[in-house]
Design a protein around this motif. Structure first.
Motif, PDB file in Angstrom:
ATOM      1  N   VAL A  11      38.374 -34.857 -42.830  1.00 60.82           N
ATOM      2  CA  VAL A  11      38.219 -34.090 -44.061  1.00 60.82           C
ATOM      3  C   VAL A  11      39.059 -34.756 -45.140  1.00 60.82           C
ATOM      4  O   VAL A  11      40.233 -35.074 -44.908  1.00 60.82           O
ATOM      5  N   VAL A  12      38.445 -34.977 -46.309  1.00 62.39           N
ATOM      6  CA  VAL A  12      39.160 -35.598 -47.416  1.00 62.39           C
ATOM      7  C   VAL A  12      40.361 -34.719 -47.785  1.00 62.39           C
ATOM      8  O   VAL A  12      40.245 -33.495 -47.865  1.00 62.39           O
ATOM      9  N   GLU A  13      41.494 -35.372 -48.003  1.00 61.84           N
ATOM     10  CA  GLU A  13      42.751 -34.638 -48.217  1.00 61.84           C
ATOM     11  C   GLU A  13      42.656 -33.656 -49.392  1.00 61.84           C
ATOM     12  O   GLU A  13      43.137 -32.517 -49.307  1.00 61.84           O
ATOM     13  N   ALA A  14      42.025 -34.096 -50.471  1.00 65.27           N
ATOM     14  CA  ALA A  14      41.939 -33.224 -51.656  1.00 65.27           C
ATOM     15  C   ALA A  14      41.118 -31.970 -51.343  1.00 65.27           C
ATOM     16  O   ALA A  14      41.422 -30.875 -51.833  1.00 65.27           O
ATOM     17  N   ASP A  15      40.081 -32.115 -50.506  1.00 67.99           N
ATOM     18  CA  ASP A  15      39.260 -30.957 -50.124  1.00 67.99           C
ATOM     19  C   ASP A  15      40.067 -30.004 -49.264  1.00 67.99           C
ATOM     20  O   ASP A  15      40.014 -28.786 -49.425  1.00 67.99           O
ATOM     21  N   LEU A  43      29.333 -24.761 -45.559  1.00 71.85           N
ATOM     22  CA  LEU A  43      28.452 -25.298 -46.613  1.00 71.85           C
ATOM     23  C   LEU A  43      27.028 -24.815 -46.381  1.00 71.85           C
ATOM     24  O   LEU A  43      26.338 -24.403 -47.314  1.00 71.85           O
ATOM     25  N   ALA A  44      26.597 -24.847 -45.122  1.00 74.33           N
ATOM     26  CA  ALA A  44      25.229 -24.422 -44.799  1.00 74.33           C
ATOM     27  C   ALA A  44      25.076 -22.917 -45.011  1.00 74.33           C
ATOM     28  O   ALA A  44      24.138 -22.463 -45.677  1.00 74.33           O
ATOM     29  N   SER A  45      26.020 -22.139 -44.493  1.00 72.71           N
ATOM     30  CA  SER A  45      25.819 -20.682 -44.553  1.00 72.71           C
ATOM     31  C   SER A  45      26.023 -20.137 -45.964  1.00 72.71           C
ATOM     32  O   SER A  45      25.398 -19.150 -46.338  1.00 72.71           O
ATOM     33  N   GLU A  46      26.886 -20.783 -46.763  1.00 73.92           N
ATOM     34  CA  GLU A  46      27.092 -20.301 -48.135  1.00 73.92           C
ATOM     35  C   GLU A  46      26.103 -20.955 -49.103  1.00 73.92           C
ATOM     36  O   GLU A  46      26.076 -20.610 -50.286  1.00 73.92           O
ATOM     37  N   GLY A  47      25.352 -21.946 -48.633  1.00 75.86           N
ATOM     38  CA  GLY A  47      24.349 -22.592 -49.480  1.00 75.86           C
ATOM     39  C   GLY A  47      24.954 -23.364 -50.633  1.00 75.86           C
ATOM     40  O   GLY A  47      24.440 -23.336 -51.746  1.00 75.86           O
ATOM     41  N   LEU A  54      32.308 -24.976 -52.545  1.00 75.10           N
ATOM     42  CA  LEU A  54      32.706 -23.955 -51.566  1.00 75.10           C
ATOM     43  C   LEU A  54      34.003 -23.276 -52.004  1.00 75.10           C
ATOM     44  O   LEU A  54      34.117 -22.047 -51.953  1.00 75.10           O
ATOM     45  N   ALA A  55      34.966 -24.075 -52.467  1.00 76.87           N
ATOM     46  CA  ALA A  55      36.243 -23.504 -52.921  1.00 76.87           C
ATOM     47  C   ALA A  55      35.996 -22.516 -54.055  1.00 76.87           C
ATOM     48  O   ALA A  55      36.590 -21.432 -54.091  1.00 76.87           O
ATOM     49  N   ARG A  56      35.090 -22.879 -54.979  1.00 79.72           N
ATOM     50  CA  ARG A  56      34.804 -21.964 -56.096  1.00 79.72           C
ATOM     51  C   ARG A  56      34.142 -20.685 -55.584  1.00 79.72           C
ATOM     52  O   ARG A  56      34.466 -19.579 -56.015  1.00 79.72           O
ATOM     53  N   ARG A  57      33.234 -20.831 -54.615  1.00 80.61           N
ATOM     54  CA  ARG A  57      32.576 -19.652 -54.028  1.00 80.61           C
ATOM     55  C   ARG A  57      33.605 -18.739 -53.350  1.00 80.61           C
ATOM     56  O   ARG A  57      33.600 -17.529 -53.518  1.00 80.61           O
ATOM     57  N   LEU A  58      34.504 -19.363 -52.604  1.00 77.67           N
ATOM     58  CA  LEU A  58      35.510 -18.562 -51.882  1.00 77.67           C
ATOM     59  C   LEU A  58      36.418 -17.814 -52.856  1.00 77.67           C
ATOM     60  O   LEU A  58      36.823 -16.685 -52.597  1.00 77.67           O
ATOM     61  N   ALA A  59      36.712 -18.465 -53.986  1.00 84.67           N
ATOM     62  CA  ALA A  59      37.588 -17.831 -54.982  1.00 84.67           C
ATOM     63  C   ALA A  59      36.894 -16.629 -55.631  1.00 84.67           C
ATOM     64  O   ALA A  59      37.557 -15.677 -56.043  1.00 84.67           O
ATOM     65  N   ALA A  60      35.557 -16.688 -55.682  1.00 89.19           N
ATOM     66  CA  ALA A  60      34.826 -15.648 -56.421  1.00 89.19           C
ATOM     67  C   ALA A  60      34.277 -14.553 -55.509  1.00 89.19           C
ATOM     68  O   ALA A  60      33.913 -13.480 -55.990  1.00 89.19           O
ATOM     69  N   ASP A  61      34.196 -14.817 -54.213  1.00 94.99           N
ATOM     70  CA  ASP A  61      33.470 -13.909 -53.324  1.00 94.99           C
ATOM     71  C   ASP A  61      34.338 -13.547 -52.106  1.00 94.99           C
ATOM     72  O   ASP A  61      34.457 -14.319 -51.157  1.00 94.99           O
ATOM     73  N   PRO A  62      34.948 -12.355 -52.122  1.00 93.32           N
ATOM     74  CA  PRO A  62      35.850 -11.961 -51.036  1.00 93.32           C
ATOM     75  C   PRO A  62      35.176 -11.955 -49.658  1.00 93.32           C
ATOM     76  O   PRO A  62      35.826 -12.236 -48.651  1.00 93.32           O
ATOM     77  N   THR A  63      33.880 -11.665 -49.616  1.00 93.22           N
ATOM     78  CA  THR A  63      33.187 -11.634 -48.314  1.00 93.22           C
ATOM     79  C   THR A  63      33.063 -13.050 -47.757  1.00 93.22           C
ATOM     80  O   THR A  63      33.294 -13.292 -46.558  1.00 93.22           O
ATOM     81  N   ALA A  64      32.738 -13.992 -48.637  1.00 90.86           N
ATOM     82  CA  ALA A  64      32.640 -15.400 -48.206  1.00 90.86           C
ATOM     83  C   ALA A  64      34.025 -15.898 -47.783  1.00 90.86           C
ATOM     84  O   ALA A  64      34.158 -16.638 -46.798  1.00 90.86           O
TER      85      ALA A  64
END
Ligand SMILES: C[S@@+](CC[C@H](N)C(=O)[O-])C[C@H]1O[C@@H](n2cnc3c(N)ncnc32)[C@H](O)[C@@H]1O
Length: 243
Positions: A11-15, A43-47, A54-64
């Motif tokens: 996994v890339v360190e920055a990710d 990535l697959a399940s969150e589309g 993904l990081a942006r999705r996680l920040a915006a969506d408590p369920t994710a």
């Protein structure tokens, strides 16, 4: 990192850093292969296309976010999981501890929903040692701690209910709960940790053991260097600090 890049096992360190920030998980302690697998699935399940999205999705969506945290901190457990280890506790590890006077402090480090500690409490009850026991379960995920607390309230055994305590604790943050422990269970927690994180955890667990105290790891786990930590073998996947 793209989906294609994620087919690799690193996994890339920055990710890793971005996902650690948003998830508040100690991702630097988790093995690359585990992280890469869970990232690919997320990535697959969150589309989403890459780790940044993904990081942006996680920040915006408590369920994710909750899904991602659960996928990293795998919480599989169950009552009397690996029953031969509870037989070992009942027949060989607990009787010498109970033969000594004083309190018996038991810590389930990485307790998930509490099944492991409750099972140990039931063994102690069978051995007549519950009255002087203090039972603590800790876990990285607050939701696991909450499940353990809720499960405790439902227990039919009042004596056991009274002795159980639960807390959130990151074992990779470097501190054990206060005092020393006669029995530490840390089973199936370090499976996904890097070698360096496992080494830190081994040292933390060993330092938390009382003289004569016993550490029980999972059935596929062992300490890297028990002697260097001042411990001696006490059975399969079990270690004792000489009294
Ligand atoms: C596979 S479960 C094992 C549960 C129980 N010990 C058993 O063997 O049945 C692993 C547990 O370790 C917890 N865990 C993972 N990393 C952790 C950390 N850094 N600090 C504390 N707990 C952690 C997870 O949240 C999960 O509940």
């Amino acid at each position: 990192m793209s989906t294609q890049q994620l087919a690799a096992t690193t996994v890339v360190e920055a990710d890793r850093a971005a996902l650690a920030r948003v998830s508040a998980l100690p991702l630097d302690g988790f093995r690359d292969e585990h992280l890469a697998t869970q990232l690919r699935r997320a990535l697959a399940s969150e589309g989403v296309a890459d780790a940044g999205a993904l990081a942006r999705r996680l920040a915006a969506d408590p369920t994710a976010l909750r899904r991602f945290r659960r996928s990293i901190a795998v919480s599989v457990t169950g009552p009397f999981r690996d029953p031969h280890q509870f037989d070992l506790l009942e027949r060989e590890l607990l009787p010498p501890l109970l033969a000594r006077p004083g309190r018996l402090r038991v810590w389930s480090a990485g307790c998930s929903d509490g099944s492991e500690l409750i099972s140990a409490g039931r063994v102690l009850s069978r051995l007549g040692g519950l009255e002087r026991a203090q039972l603590l379960g800790s876990d990285l995920l607050e939701e696991n701690v909450e499940r353990a607390r809720a499960g405790t309230a439902e227990l039919p055994e009042a004596e056991l209910r009274l002795r159980l305590r639960w807390e959130r604790r990151d074992l990779l943050a470097g501190a054990a709960p206060g005092g020393s422990w006669q029995l530490i269970l840390c089973r199936n927690v370090a499976i996904y940790f890097t070698a360096a994180a496992r080494e830190r955890l081994d040292a933390l667990l060993a330092a938390a053991l009382a003289p004569g105290g016993v550490l029980l790891l999972g059935r596929a786990e062992r300490l890297r260097d028990a002697a260097a930590l001042g411990l001696v073998p006490a059975g399969p996947h079990a270690y004792r600090r000489p009294a």
